[in-house]
Design a protein around this motif. Structure first.
Motif, PDB file in Angstrom:
ATOM      1  N   GLY A  47       7.884  -1.119  -5.744  1.00  0.00           N
ATOM      2  CA  GLY A  47       8.705   0.083  -5.938  1.00  0.00           C
ATOM      3  C   GLY A  47      10.095   0.050  -5.340  1.00  0.00           C
ATOM      4  N   ILE A  72       0.620  -0.470  -6.846  1.00  0.00           N
ATOM      5  CA  ILE A  72       0.843   0.964  -7.067  1.00  0.00           C
ATOM      6  C   ILE A  72       0.756   1.709  -5.729  1.00  0.00           C
ATOM      7  CG2 ILE A  72      -0.105   3.048  -8.178  1.00  0.00           C
ATOM      8  CD1 ILE A  72      -0.851   1.320 -10.565  1.00  0.00           C
ATOM      9  N   LYS A  73      -0.210   1.322  -4.902  1.00  0.00           N
ATOM     10  CA  LYS A  73      -0.351   1.947  -3.577  1.00  0.00           C
ATOM     11  C   LYS A  73       0.930   1.715  -2.748  1.00  0.00           C
ATOM     12  CE  LYS A  73      -3.539   1.824   0.381  1.00  0.00           C
ATOM     13  NZ  LYS A  73      -2.841   1.076   1.408  1.00  0.00           N
ATOM     14  N   ARG A  76       3.688   3.942  -4.140  1.00  0.00           N
ATOM     15  CA  ARG A  76       3.505   5.360  -3.759  1.00  0.00           C
ATOM     16  C   ARG A  76       3.895   5.584  -2.298  1.00  0.00           C
ATOM     17  NH1 ARG A  76       0.613   8.199  -7.701  1.00  0.00           N
ATOM     18  NH2 ARG A  76      -1.002   7.037  -8.797  1.00  0.00           N
ATOM     19  N   GLU A  77       3.482   4.655  -1.430  1.00  0.00           N
ATOM     20  CA  GLU A  77       3.824   4.789  -0.005  1.00  0.00           C
ATOM     21  C   GLU A  77       5.332   4.720   0.198  1.00  0.00           C
ATOM     22  OE1 GLU A  77      -0.369   2.929   1.668  1.00  0.00           O
ATOM     23  OE2 GLU A  77       1.488   1.840   2.058  1.00  0.00           O
ATOM     24  N   LEU A  79       7.597   5.660  -1.968  1.00  0.00           N
ATOM     25  CA  LEU A  79       8.176   6.936  -2.418  1.00  0.00           C
ATOM     26  C   LEU A  79       8.133   7.954  -1.284  1.00  0.00           C
ATOM     27  CD1 LEU A  79       6.630   7.413  -5.997  1.00  0.00           C
ATOM     28  CD2 LEU A  79       9.000   6.875  -5.421  1.00  0.00           C
ATOM     29  N   THR A  80       6.979   8.019  -0.610  1.00  0.00           N
ATOM     30  CA  THR A  80       6.827   8.980   0.489  1.00  0.00           C
ATOM     31  C   THR A  80       7.758   8.621   1.638  1.00  0.00           C
ATOM     32  OG1 THR A  80       4.515   9.169  -0.132  1.00  0.00           O
ATOM     33  CG2 THR A  80       5.116  10.047   2.021  1.00  0.00           C
ATOM     34  N   GLY A  86       7.795  12.143  -5.896  1.00  0.00           N
ATOM     35  CA  GLY A  86       6.800  11.403  -6.662  1.00  0.00           C
ATOM     36  C   GLY A  86       6.369  12.100  -7.936  1.00  0.00           C
ATOM     37  N   SER A  87       6.664  13.417  -8.065  1.00  0.00           N
ATOM     38  CA  SER A  87       6.234  14.129  -9.274  1.00  0.00           C
ATOM     39  C   SER A  87       7.050  13.679 -10.493  1.00  0.00           C
ATOM     40  CB  SER A  87       6.375  15.643  -9.081  1.00  0.00           C
ATOM     41  OG  SER A  87       7.738  15.979  -9.027  1.00  0.00           O
ATOM     42  N   GLN A  90       5.129   8.732 -13.135  1.00  0.00           N
ATOM     43  CA  GLN A  90       3.745   8.660 -13.602  1.00  0.00           C
ATOM     44  C   GLN A  90       3.332   7.176 -13.580  1.00  0.00           C
ATOM     45  OE1 GLN A  90       3.226   9.511 -17.760  1.00  0.00           O
ATOM     46  NE2 GLN A  90       1.111  10.168 -17.465  1.00  0.00           N
ATOM     47  N   PHE A  91       2.304   6.884 -12.773  1.00  0.00           N
ATOM     48  CA  PHE A  91       1.825   5.499 -12.724  1.00  0.00           C
ATOM     49  C   PHE A  91       0.712   5.309 -13.741  1.00  0.00           C
ATOM     50  CE2 PHE A  91       3.726   5.936  -8.513  1.00  0.00           C
ATOM     51  CZ  PHE A  91       4.409   4.737  -8.394  1.00  0.00           C
TER      52      PHE A  91
END
Ligand code: SAM
Length: 214
Positions: A47, A72-73, A76-77, A79-80, A86-87, A90-91
């Motif tokens: 990401g 993907i994990k 996502r991490e 992004l945070t 994150g909204s 879409q993964f």
């Protein structure tokens, strides 16, 4: 092919082996995505490009097609940790080779250091499939490795690539052992190369492709 074992280590391995080279290549044409509203990122990995795209384009909605759950994990991490929304992302955890383009159309496709994971016959299927999901004036950004035409730079690139493919064969069961330039497949899918920048003595490139309106 399975990048799960690599996912948690991908970022530091990249930093040690390539410094900032890959991220510079990924983001070379980022400023040209400012009018994009719906993006398709394929094989996005951890990401690093994704967060920069969200940061520079507050309107964009993004679909990430990624085969590896661990990647993907990581994304996502990231992004945070980078405070990104994150909204807007879409993964889709799936093999891009099996992905059927939705009726929604993307005006931006990004494949960074991804097409080099495929054999010619796979690219022949994958590239037109992704192209089918685009608008008539879509742009396609990609960064990847390449082999210069001649001389010691060619020799150097071939040596590094042999090591890279041997590593990914062991670590990710990659079945590909040589690089296939994606240009022919993109041209056949209706895209024109508008700009290309080289890095690392011609060993890497960043491309800006645009779909020809028909
Ligand atoms: C070499 S890594 C590149 C990651 C990232 N784009 C970058 O710039 O470093 C390839 C990525 O593509 C994903 N990938 C490989 N084959 C795939 C497939 N068939 N469908 C979807 N993702 C795939 C891997 O899980 C991995 O995240």
């Amino acid at each position: 092919m399975n990048f799960d074992r690599l996912a948690a280590h991908y970022h530091w391995l990249e930093t040690i082996c390539a410094g900032g080279l890959m991220q510079r290549c990924r983001t070379t044409f980022l400023p040209r995505t400012q009018n994009s509203r719906r993006a398709l990122l394929v094989g996005e990995g951890t990401g690093r490009f994704l967060v920069e795209l969200l940061r520079c384009n507050p309107e964009i909605q993004i679909t990430c097609v990624e085969h590896c759950e661990g990647m993907i994990k990581q994304a996502r991490e990231r992004l945070t940790s980078e405070g990104q929304d994150g909204s807007r992302v879409q993964f889709k955890h799936m093999d891009a080779l099996d992905w059927m383009p939705p009726s929604e159309k993307y005006d931006l496709v990004v494949t960074n250091f991804f097409l080099d994971c495929f054999r010619p016959e796979q690219l022949q299927k994958l590239v037109p499939r992704l192209a089918e999901s685009t608008t008539t004036e879509a742009i396609w950004l990609l960064a990847d490795f390449r082999v210069p035409e001649r001389g010691w730079k060619r020799w150097r690139a071939n040596m590094i690539l042999a090591m890279l493919y041997a590593f990914f064969k062991l670590a990710a069961s990659l079945s590909v052992s040589r690089l296939t330039p994606p240009d022919t497949y993109l041209v056949n899918a209706g895209f024109n190369l508008m700009d290309r920048r080289f890095a690392s003595l011609g060993f890497a490139h960043s491309d800006f492709w645009k779909r020809t309106a028909t």
